[in-house]
Design a protein around this motif. Structure first.
Motif, PDB file in Angstrom:
ATOM      1  N   GLY A   1       0.549  -1.264   0.038  1.00 25.29           N
ATOM      2  CA  GLY A   1      -0.070  -0.155  -0.060  1.00 25.29           C
ATOM      3  C   GLY A   1       0.863   1.310  -0.106  1.00 25.29           C
ATOM      4  N   ALA A   2       2.258   1.204  -0.042  1.00 25.25           N
ATOM      5  CA  ALA A   2       3.029   2.518   0.077  1.00 25.25           C
ATOM      6  C   ALA A   2       3.011   3.150  -1.389  1.00 25.25           C
ATOM      7  N   GLY A   3       2.407   2.675  -2.496  1.00 28.30           N
ATOM      8  CA  GLY A   3       2.439   3.043  -3.802  1.00 28.30           C
ATOM      9  C   GLY A   3       3.510   2.661  -4.833  1.00 28.30           C
ATOM     10  N   LYS A   4       4.308   1.554  -4.421  1.00 29.96           N
ATOM     11  CA  LYS A   4       5.388   0.825  -5.325  1.00 29.96           C
ATOM     12  C   LYS A   4       4.665   0.794  -6.812  1.00 29.96           C
ATOM     13  N   THR A   5       3.749   0.012  -6.583  1.00 31.34           N
ATOM     14  CA  THR A   5       2.732  -0.613  -7.865  1.00 31.34           C
ATOM     15  C   THR A   5       2.510   0.660  -8.683  1.00 31.34           C
ATOM     16  N   THR A   6       1.643   1.582  -7.899  1.00 33.25           N
ATOM     17  CA  THR A   6       1.268   2.716  -8.596  1.00 33.25           C
ATOM     18  C   THR A   6       2.450   3.741  -9.317  1.00 33.25           C
ATOM     19  N   LEU A   7       3.466   3.738  -8.597  1.00 33.87           N
ATOM     20  CA  LEU A   7       4.525   4.366  -9.430  1.00 33.87           C
ATOM     21  C   LEU A   7       4.988   3.660 -10.594  1.00 33.87           C
ATOM     22  N   PHE A   8       4.971   2.354 -10.483  1.00 32.10           N
ATOM     23  CA  PHE A   8       5.751   1.604 -11.623  1.00 32.10           C
ATOM     24  C   PHE A   8       4.576   1.487 -12.786  1.00 32.10           C
ATOM     25  N   HIS A   9       3.291   1.727 -12.570  1.00 32.11           N
ATOM     26  CA  HIS A   9       2.275   1.644 -13.535  1.00 32.11           C
ATOM     27  C   HIS A   9       2.223   3.254 -14.134  1.00 32.11           C
ATOM     28  N   SER A  10       2.632   4.175 -13.263  1.00 32.98           N
ATOM     29  CA  SER A  10       2.621   5.301 -13.838  1.00 32.98           C
ATOM     30  C   SER A  10       3.771   5.665 -14.846  1.00 32.98           C
ATOM     31  N   ILE A  11       4.899   4.953 -14.399  1.00 30.63           N
ATOM     32  CA  ILE A  11       6.063   5.103 -15.478  1.00 30.63           C
ATOM     33  C   ILE A  11       5.871   4.265 -16.647  1.00 30.63           C
ATOM     34  N   CYS A  12       5.129   3.127 -16.640  1.00 31.55           N
ATOM     35  CA  CYS A  12       4.736   2.540 -17.818  1.00 31.55           C
ATOM     36  C   CYS A  12       3.696   3.043 -18.507  1.00 31.55           C
ATOM     37  N   GLY A  13       2.951   4.203 -18.095  1.00 25.31           N
ATOM     38  CA  GLY A  13       2.244   4.745 -18.883  1.00 25.31           C
ATOM     39  C   GLY A  13       0.626   4.165 -18.519  1.00 25.31           C
ATOM     40  N   VAL A  14       0.678   3.251 -17.651  1.00 29.63           N
ATOM     41  CA  VAL A  14      -0.852   2.645 -17.599  1.00 29.63           C
ATOM     42  C   VAL A  14      -1.778   3.342 -16.692  1.00 29.63           C
ATOM     43  N   LEU A  15      -1.305   4.156 -15.728  1.00 31.18           N
ATOM     44  CA  LEU A  15      -2.048   5.112 -14.872  1.00 31.18           C
ATOM     45  C   LEU A  15      -1.683   6.672 -15.371  1.00 31.18           C
ATOM     46  N   LYS A  16      -2.388   7.552 -15.284  1.00 35.83           N
ATOM     47  CA  LYS A  16      -2.402   8.887 -15.902  1.00 35.83           C
ATOM     48  C   LYS A  16      -2.323   9.511 -14.258  1.00 35.83           C
ATOM     49  N   PRO A  17      -1.137  10.287 -14.177  1.00 33.53           N
ATOM     50  CA  PRO A  17      -0.841  11.125 -12.780  1.00 33.53           C
ATOM     51  C   PRO A  17      -1.685  12.143 -12.883  1.00 33.53           C
ATOM     52  N   ASN A  18      -2.115  12.554 -11.676  1.00 30.06           N
ATOM     53  CA  ASN A  18      -2.748  13.892 -11.325  1.00 30.06           C
ATOM     54  C   ASN A  18      -1.997  14.997 -11.718  1.00 30.06           C
ATOM     55  N   SER A  19      -0.673  14.995 -11.459  1.00 28.58           N
ATOM     56  CA  SER A  19       0.129  16.195 -11.801  1.00 28.58           C
ATOM     57  C   SER A  19       1.496  15.575 -11.737  1.00 28.58           C
ATOM     58  N   GLY A  20       2.307  16.200 -12.435  1.00 30.45           N
ATOM     59  CA  GLY A  20       3.781  15.943 -12.768  1.00 30.45           C
ATOM     60  C   GLY A  20       4.077  15.455 -13.991  1.00 30.45           C
ATOM     61  N   GLN A  21       5.207  15.052 -14.312  1.00 29.65           N
ATOM     62  CA  GLN A  21       5.693  14.645 -15.677  1.00 29.65           C
ATOM     63  C   GLN A  21       6.803  13.220 -15.460  1.00 29.65           C
ATOM     64  N   ILE A  22       6.594  12.449 -16.371  1.00 34.44           N
ATOM     65  CA  ILE A  22       7.476  11.477 -16.376  1.00 34.44           C
ATOM     66  C   ILE A  22       8.109  11.488 -17.826  1.00 34.44           C
ATOM     67  N   SER A  23       9.411  11.315 -17.968  1.00 29.63           N
ATOM     68  CA  SER A  23      10.237  11.000 -19.183  1.00 29.63           C
ATOM     69  C   SER A  23      11.226   9.692 -19.265  1.00 29.63           C
ATOM     70  N   LEU A  24      11.107   9.065 -20.405  1.00 28.10           N
ATOM     71  CA  LEU A  24      11.995   8.028 -20.408  1.00 28.10           C
ATOM     72  C   LEU A  24      12.760   8.480 -21.596  1.00 28.10           C
TER      73      LEU A  24
END
Length: 157
Positions: free
Chosen positions: A39-62
């Motif tokens: 529940g700490a957010g590890k999977t949520t972070l990975f899903h955000s990095i993969c583009g599976v989830l859309k963040p509420n704010s911020g940006q990710i670049s690969l």
């Protein structure tokens, strides 16, 4: 060029904030481990990095290209915690070939990537085995090989 850049990333599920103002920069060749309780957010972070989830704010670049939610990003691979959730083909070879085939690669390139990924993970001898007959560790290696076979010229796995 950076491999991964996360700037001011925040994500919330309905009425439940998970990621708040996350910043991270990884250069090519760097490795990092992410640990924390359920529940700490590890999977949520990975899903955000993969583009599976859309963040509420911020940006990710690969590799200096912005991650677009819902778009395939071959530079990053996600291996499920439980390999049985990821492995589904009749043979190990077919499972590893699934991604490259669906990327539209020609048979010769698919075969080369599958053999390269099996050699990298040390599972060449398992190619014709049924995944449900493998040990847990072998299944994890098959899952990793499947992601490695989808590699781009640049990749973060």
């Amino acid at each position: 060029m950076t491999a991964l850049t996360i700037k001011n990333l925040s994500f919330s599920y309905p009425d439940h904030p998970v990621l708040e103002d996350i910043n991270l920069t990884l250069n090519p060749g760097e490795r990092v481990g992410l640990i924390g309780p359920n529940g700490a957010g590890k999977t949520t972070l990975f899903h955000s990095i993969c583009g599976v989830l859309k963040p509420n704010s911020g940006q990710i670049s690969l590799f200096d290209s912005k991650v677009v939610p819902g778009k395939f990003h071959p530079q990053v691979g996600l291996v499920f915690q439980y390999p049985d959730d990821q492995i589904f083909s009749p043979t190990v070879y077919d499972d590893i070939a699934f991604g490259p085939r669906n990327m539209g690669l020609v048979d010769q390139d698919v075969e080369a990537r599958v053999h390269e990924a099996m050699a990298l993970t040390g599972i060449e001898q398992l190619a014709q085995r049924a995944p449900h007959h493998l040990s847990g560790g072998q299944k994890r290696m098959v899952a990793i090989a499947g992601i490695k076979a989808m590699r781009d010229r640049k990749s973060v796995v």
